[in-house]
Design an enzyme around this catalytic site. Structure first.
Site, short mmCIF file in Angstrom:
data_model
loop_
_atom_site.label_atom_id
_atom_site.label_comp_id
_atom_site.label_asym_id
_atom_site.label_seq_id
_atom_site.Cartn_x
_atom_site.Cartn_y
_atom_site.Cartn_z
N GLU A 260 0.89 -1.16 0.00
CA GLU A 260 0.00 0.00 0.00
C GLU A 260 0.93 1.20 0.00
O GLU A 260 1.51 1.55 1.03
CB GLU A 260 -0.92 -0.03 1.23
CG GLU A 260 -1.95 1.10 1.27
CD GLU A 260 -1.50 2.24 2.16
OE1 GLU A 260 -1.10 3.28 1.59
OE2 GLU A 260 -1.55 2.09 3.38
N CYS A 299 -1.22 8.79 3.69
CA CYS A 299 -1.16 8.20 2.36
C CYS A 299 -2.42 8.50 1.57
O CYS A 299 -2.44 8.36 0.35
CB CYS A 299 -0.94 6.69 2.46
SG CYS A 299 -2.18 5.83 3.45
#
Length: 678
Positions: A260, A299
């Protein structure tokens, strides 16, 4: 000598001894003071690997999914009672109380979610069924289905600095549920917060031995021990993800790798959402929130803000005005909305990225290096001013390629839906995108075209704003990940997250064998009749226990009465001529729900007993029409038995098969009941 952070390995705490040479120094983000060092020197990585495999796998996989779920619920409550301590530690990483809530309470909340997944979506066993039965032969003696079982290996977490609690627990929840022991490698700058939580997890006494280990510092030697049954789950930069994906254990030995990675996520203001609309204000608030929460070190933060050309000046003015109201300073102060980034190194990286973007074709509307230097000088920490950039050309490569991982966003204009779609995709794959619009036609066209490039899309407007969790908040029931640059991973996602760490296997066998292996009765397998199964307690009931009922004739009077009594006077039940004209019916036919009602009367055991309640039916299918004069019989079979860990009853799923006098199937469905254990 400054403390060296300890690791928890092979069932004990390990602290490197001697000097701090070769260790990583960690400083308080708010004032630059040295707090501790981090090192994994002296860790026996072979022992770490062996302890996870021999002790962790064995102890954890003794438990059923439901038992693991109960532990997660208790563990979540235990950690929640200690959340205040974690917030005190978190301040030193630069996070405000608001920021910490997203990380700490948000992370603990994933444990409760996965407790629910384990106890409500999975059986109380160690085998999870995936999908239905596949008929592989003419007579049904050879069938197949997919099952999921726990892999006989370990899972390594390599986590980013920005979410030291959530990043660890959102992985731990599905890994633990899947029955896989976990080795946690936290990012150096925030490892002390992760360590505090892991220490409490161990102190709770709730976790089976070997189910979690923590390594503060370098874990490179561990990769030499990983093989086919293992997994690496990484969160961080795309550059590091590329390196990890090329490890020998991944490339040559089959270790699964999930990434990720950071991405240039977007939020788009719809053409309809001009100044004065609720959507305009929601867009501005959303961008500011994603710039200031965790100082933009998320993120999922909004790196690219797409705005219609005609609203460029209005959006810029509104953003700058709102940012001026966000208090900047020590995260321990209640008035602070924007704290420092995690370290001086991170501050340097962010400012260098800003300079690179501006030199390539953007200009600073507010913030930038000069304002950031003034903040750092006055406040003494790793501060970066909230920075809004304006792309001079929407297709400037830098705003789509370079990520400033801090309180920074770039405004990019678009002139048409087609251009907006192309700009969104220019990020080469993102974790999340959002579109703020009240125009359903525009939202539909835009979302359908950009969806292939994004793991999650939020459509925000006045109707869902009050309850929306916002652009940057991944939820444990939905996948968190994205294609392309975002790494291609899919964390969380409820049950999907558990399945990542299990092995899916196709089983081909006879119905009896498949019933035994999967723990769920398969059509064609043996049944046991005799004692009415509704008279058996959960402890006495077995999969395959069945009742074959007597026959019941369906009369024209029954059909007419049911139509009048219920008000269901659909012509197929009341008009012979009209029904006969319908190609699906031979004439007047019985109501489907009349058939189900008659079936209940045929299989029910009326006296008080272990069956406590009928709480529904699933998969109801009507197959052959029933005409006046037909006779019906039902066979009821215990299909799946699921004891509840914390109650004095369990759930029983029964297969109900109704046939007519010609042995033709009339209807099939599952009956759901609650049955007392004793």
């Amino acid at each position: 000598m400054t403390e060296i952070l300890s690791s928890y390995v092979a069932g004990d705490w390990h602290t490197p001894s001697g000097s701090t040479d070769g260790t990583r120094a960690v400083h308080d983000a708010t004032n630059g003071q040295l707090t501790h060092h981090v090192s994994s020197a002296g860790v026996d990585f072979a022992a770490v690997d062996e302890y996870a495999r021999s002790t962790g796998v064995a102890e954890l996989q003794k438990l059923t999914f439901h038992q693991r779920g109960v532990i997660l619920k208790k563990l979540g409550a235990y950690l929640m009672e200690r959340a205040k301590n974690y917030h005190e530690i978190s301040f030193s990483t630069g996070t405000t109380k608001r920021d910490g809530f997203v990380d700490i309470e948000g992370g603990i909340g994933t444990l409760f979610t996965y407790s629910g997944v384990a106890r409500r979506q999975m059986p109380n066993s160690t085998v999870h069924l995936d999908g239905g039965i596949e008929r592989l032969s003419k007579n049904g003696t050879f069938v197949g289905r997919h099952i999921l079982t726990s892999r006989q290996g370990l899972a390594v977490q390599i986590n980013a600095f920005n979410f030291p609690v959530w990043g660890m627990l959102e992985k731990f929840g599905p890994m633990f549920t899947a029955g896989v022991p976990v080795i946690v490698k936290p990012a150096t700058d925030t490892a002390h917060l992760t360590r505090a939580v892991v220490a409490d997890m161990i102190e709770s006494g709730l976790l089976p031995a070997g189910s979690i280990q923590l390594i503060a510092g370098d874990v490179t030697p561990l990769f030499d021990h990983l093989a086919e049954q293992d997994a690496i789950a990484f969160t961080g930069s795309a550059t590091t993800a590329k390196h990890l994906g090329g490890l020998d254990c991944v490339r040559d030995r089959g270790t699964r790798f999930f990434a990720e990675a950071d991405s240039l996520n977007f939020s788009l203001l719809g053409p309809d959402a001009g100044p004065g609309t609720e959507e305009f204000d929601l867009f501005v608030s959303g961008v500011v929130a994603e710039m200031t929460i965790k100082a933009g070190q998320k993120c999922t933060a909004i790196r690219r803000a797409f705005i219609p050309e005609q609203h460029k000046e209005a959006v810029a003015e509104a953003l700058i005005a709102k940012l001026e109201t966000q208090g900047v300073g020590d995260p321990r102060e209640k008035s602070t909305r924007l704290g420092p980034v995690v370290s001086d190194k991170q501050r340097t990286d962010v400012l260098d990225a800003i300079d690179e973007i501006t030199s390539a074709g953007a200009h600073v509307l507010t913030g930038g290096r000069e304002d950031s230097d003034e903040l750092a000088k006055n406040l003494g920490g790793a501060y970066v001013a909230a920075t809004v950039l304006q792309a001079d050309d929407p297709w400037v490569d830098a705003v789509h390629d370079i990520e400033a991982f801090g309180p920074v966003t770039s405004l990019i204009t678009y002139s048409s839906t087609e251009e907006a779609v192309r700009l969104a995709a220019r990020g080469r794959g993102s974790l999340v995108g959002s579109v703020v619009t009240h125009d359903a036609e525009f939202a539909t066209e835009f979302v359908r075209q950009v969806a292939p490039w994004h793991g999650r899309i939020l459509v925000l407007d006045r109707d869902d704003a009050e309850e929306s969790t916002g652009h940057g908040s991944p939820l444990p029931t939905l996948i968190h990940g994205g294609p392309g640059r975002a790494g291609g991973g899919e964390e969380m996602g409820g049950l999907r997250g558990v399945e990542h760490f299990m092995q899916r296997t196709a089983i081909q066998a006879s119905p009896d064998m498949l019933t035994a292996i999967g723990g769920e009765w398969v059509a064609g397998a043996q049944r046991r009749t005799g004692v009415h199964p509704f008279t058996k307690t959960l402890s006495d009931l077995r999969v395959g226990d069945a009742l074959e009922s007597e026959w019941r004739e369906v009369t024209l009077e029954d059909i007419a009465h049911f139509a009048e009594f219920t008000g269901d006077t659909f012509y197929a039940h009341t008009d012979e001529e009209a029904a006969a004209a319908n190609p699906f019916f031979p004439g007047r036919v019985a109501h489907g729900y009349l058939i189900v009602s008659f079936a209940a009367g045929l299989f029910v055991q009326p006296d008080p007993g272990p069956v406590l309640a009928n709480y529904g039916l699933e998969g109801l299918t009507f197959i052959t029409p029933v005409s006046p004069g037909d006779s019906l019989k039902v066979t009821l079979t215990a299909k799946r038995i699921t004891p509840r860990e914390t109650d004095e009853y369990g759930e029983v799923r029964w297969d109900a098969a109704i046939v007519n006098q010609n042995d033709e199937p009339v209807a099939n469905y599952d009956v759901l009941t609650l049955v007392a254990k004793e």
